[in-house]
Design a protein around this motif. Structure first.
Motif, mmCIF file in Angstrom:
data_model
loop_
_atom_site.group_PDB
_atom_site.id
_atom_site.type_symbol
_atom_site.label_atom_id
_atom_site.label_comp_id
_atom_site.label_asym_id
_atom_site.label_seq_id
_atom_site.Cartn_x
_atom_site.Cartn_y
_atom_site.Cartn_z
ATOM 1 N N LYS A 19 14.512 30.772 -13.163
ATOM 2 C CA LYS A 19 14.425 30.076 -14.452
ATOM 3 C C LYS A 19 14.932 28.642 -14.335
ATOM 4 O O LYS A 19 14.328 27.712 -14.891
ATOM 5 C CB LYS A 19 15.236 30.841 -15.509
ATOM 6 C CG LYS A 19 15.108 30.266 -16.912
ATOM 7 C CD LYS A 19 15.741 31.187 -17.939
ATOM 8 C CE LYS A 19 17.260 31.148 -17.827
ATOM 9 N NZ LYS A 19 17.909 31.897 -18.932
ATOM 10 N N TRP A 27 7.729 19.713 -16.577
ATOM 11 C CA TRP A 27 7.319 20.675 -17.590
ATOM 12 C C TRP A 27 5.836 20.568 -17.928
ATOM 13 O O TRP A 27 5.200 21.549 -18.306
ATOM 14 C CB TRP A 27 8.155 20.502 -18.857
ATOM 15 C CG TRP A 27 7.923 19.181 -19.572
ATOM 16 C CD1 TRP A 27 8.595 18.020 -19.361
ATOM 17 C CD2 TRP A 27 6.941 18.915 -20.562
ATOM 18 N NE1 TRP A 27 8.103 17.029 -20.168
ATOM 19 C CE2 TRP A 27 7.081 17.553 -20.927
ATOM 20 C CE3 TRP A 27 5.943 19.669 -21.183
ATOM 21 C CZ2 TRP A 27 6.276 16.941 -21.880
ATOM 22 C CZ3 TRP A 27 5.139 19.069 -22.136
ATOM 23 C CH2 TRP A 27 5.302 17.725 -22.476
ATOM 24 N N ARG A 28 5.251 19.397 -17.760
ATOM 25 C CA ARG A 28 3.832 19.226 -18.106
ATOM 26 C C ARG A 28 2.941 20.096 -17.231
ATOM 27 O O ARG A 28 1.931 20.628 -17.708
ATOM 28 C CB ARG A 28 3.442 17.754 -17.959
ATOM 29 C CG ARG A 28 4.109 16.835 -18.969
ATOM 30 C CD ARG A 28 3.912 15.390 -18.595
ATOM 31 N NE ARG A 28 4.583 15.077 -17.322
ATOM 32 C CZ ARG A 28 4.565 13.870 -16.763
ATOM 33 N NH1 ARG A 28 3.882 12.874 -17.333
ATOM 34 N NH2 ARG A 28 5.204 13.653 -15.627
ATOM 35 N N ILE A 31 4.219 24.228 -17.455
ATOM 36 C CA ILE A 31 3.690 24.949 -18.609
ATOM 37 C C ILE A 31 2.263 25.416 -18.335
ATOM 38 O O ILE A 31 1.875 26.544 -18.667
ATOM 39 C CB ILE A 31 3.742 24.054 -19.870
ATOM 40 C CG1 ILE A 31 5.187 23.888 -20.350
ATOM 41 C CG2 ILE A 31 2.885 24.654 -20.988
ATOM 42 C CD1 ILE A 31 5.847 25.164 -20.808
ATOM 43 N N LEU A 32 1.464 24.555 -17.708
ATOM 44 C CA LEU A 32 0.083 24.932 -17.385
ATOM 45 C C LEU A 32 0.049 26.099 -16.397
ATOM 46 O O LEU A 32 -0.771 27.019 -16.522
ATOM 47 C CB LEU A 32 -0.664 23.725 -16.804
ATOM 48 C CG LEU A 32 -0.887 22.554 -17.764
ATOM 49 C CD1 LEU A 32 -1.548 21.397 -17.029
ATOM 50 C CD2 LEU A 32 -1.752 22.986 -18.945
ATOM 51 N N LEU A 34 2.408 28.332 -16.057
ATOM 52 C CA LEU A 34 2.871 29.504 -16.796
ATOM 53 C C LEU A 34 1.754 30.089 -17.656
ATOM 54 O O LEU A 34 1.614 31.316 -17.762
ATOM 55 C CB LEU A 34 4.068 29.117 -17.678
ATOM 56 C CG LEU A 34 4.694 30.246 -18.510
ATOM 57 C CD1 LEU A 34 5.222 31.349 -17.606
ATOM 58 C CD2 LEU A 34 5.805 29.701 -19.404
ATOM 59 N N ILE A 35 0.937 29.231 -18.266
ATOM 60 C CA ILE A 35 -0.196 29.698 -19.066
ATOM 61 C C ILE A 35 -1.181 30.466 -18.185
ATOM 62 O O ILE A 35 -1.719 31.505 -18.586
ATOM 63 C CB ILE A 35 -0.884 28.509 -19.769
ATOM 64 C CG1 ILE A 35 0.028 27.956 -20.871
ATOM 65 C CG2 ILE A 35 -2.233 28.928 -20.365
ATOM 66 C CD1 ILE A 35 -0.475 26.675 -21.497
ATOM 67 N N THR A 174 6.487 22.451 -8.422
ATOM 68 C CA THR A 174 5.235 22.832 -9.085
ATOM 69 C C THR A 174 4.314 23.576 -8.121
ATOM 70 O O THR A 174 3.652 24.543 -8.503
ATOM 71 C CB THR A 174 4.529 21.587 -9.640
ATOM 72 O OG1 THR A 174 4.255 20.676 -8.571
ATOM 73 C CG2 THR A 174 5.378 20.889 -10.677
#
Length: 221
Positions: A19, A27-28, A31-32, A34-35, A174
């Protein structure tokens, strides 16, 4: 007891580290990624549940159909196939429904079997997409992070490790998470494909068995 506590601490520690690394990443792009994981897992879970429901005891089904045909009860045999869930039963029902001759039964089984194959493989293309796109998004985040790190070097005018280390670490995170997502989804994908192959093999065996059963019981004219 101590061993269980140690295992629990190790598990929670690993999750906490994961985490923290996720938060440290850009984060940009994180988040993608993670989606991709969430959507990919949603498709995987849906397929696994559907395939488990579609799994049929073909030997028992064929025995029930044969017992009805032996009694001369074609409608009862159709009802047995129709009331049984799963693609195999649907294919056998089509064979019984079009069973005026061996050729017509086989043709109906083959044509409807291809339809059931398409239904079994529904959603696999999306899982493949998320497997491919997750590491791509990670690599994109890494490349952009490296560009930002070199921009920082250019602005500061100094190549000291303290200037670029943080940016490079964030950039590489990433890629790591993109690869982790791809590995997780690939495992589920391979399991789903093997499950589909097993269902298809049983479907083909049951189809051949149905034609033999119908021939033995004088269904074909």
């Amino acid at each position: 007891m101590l061993a269980q506590d140690a295992a629990a601490d190790a598990g929670s520690g690993g999750f906490q580290m994961l985490k923290e690394k996720f938060i440290e990443g850009d984060w940009r792009f994180m988040i993608l990624v993670l989606i991709c994981l969430i959507l990919g897992l949603a498709f995987c879970i849906e397929r696994i549940i559907t395939l488990n429901i579609a799994t049929t005891n073909t030997d028992k089904l064929l025995n029930n159909i044969e017992s009805k045909l032996a009694e001369g009860d074609m409608e009862g045999a159709k009802e047995v196939a129709k009331s049984t869930p799963g693609p195999t039963a649907s294919v056998l029902y089509e064979g019984l429904r079009n069973g005026s001759s061996a050729e017509s039964a086989e043709k109906a089984i083959v044509s409807y079997g291809s339809v059931q194959m398409g239904l079994l493989e529904k959603g696999l293309v999306w899982i493949s997409l998320f497997i491919a796109i997750a590491p791509m998004l990670g690599f994109m985040g890494t490349v952009i992070g490296m560009i930002q790190a070199f921009d920082r070097i250019e602005t500061v005018g100094d190549l000291s490790p303290s200037v670029v280390a943080g940016g490079i670490k964030v950039a590489l995170l990433t890629t790591v998470f993109g690869l982790i997502v791809a590995i997780i989804l690939q495992i589920f994908y391979n399991y789903i494909v093997s499950k589909i192959d097993g269902i298809v093999n049983r479907m083909e065996d049951a189809s051949i068995g149905l034609v033999d059963v119908m021939a033995r019981n004088g269904v074909f004219k």
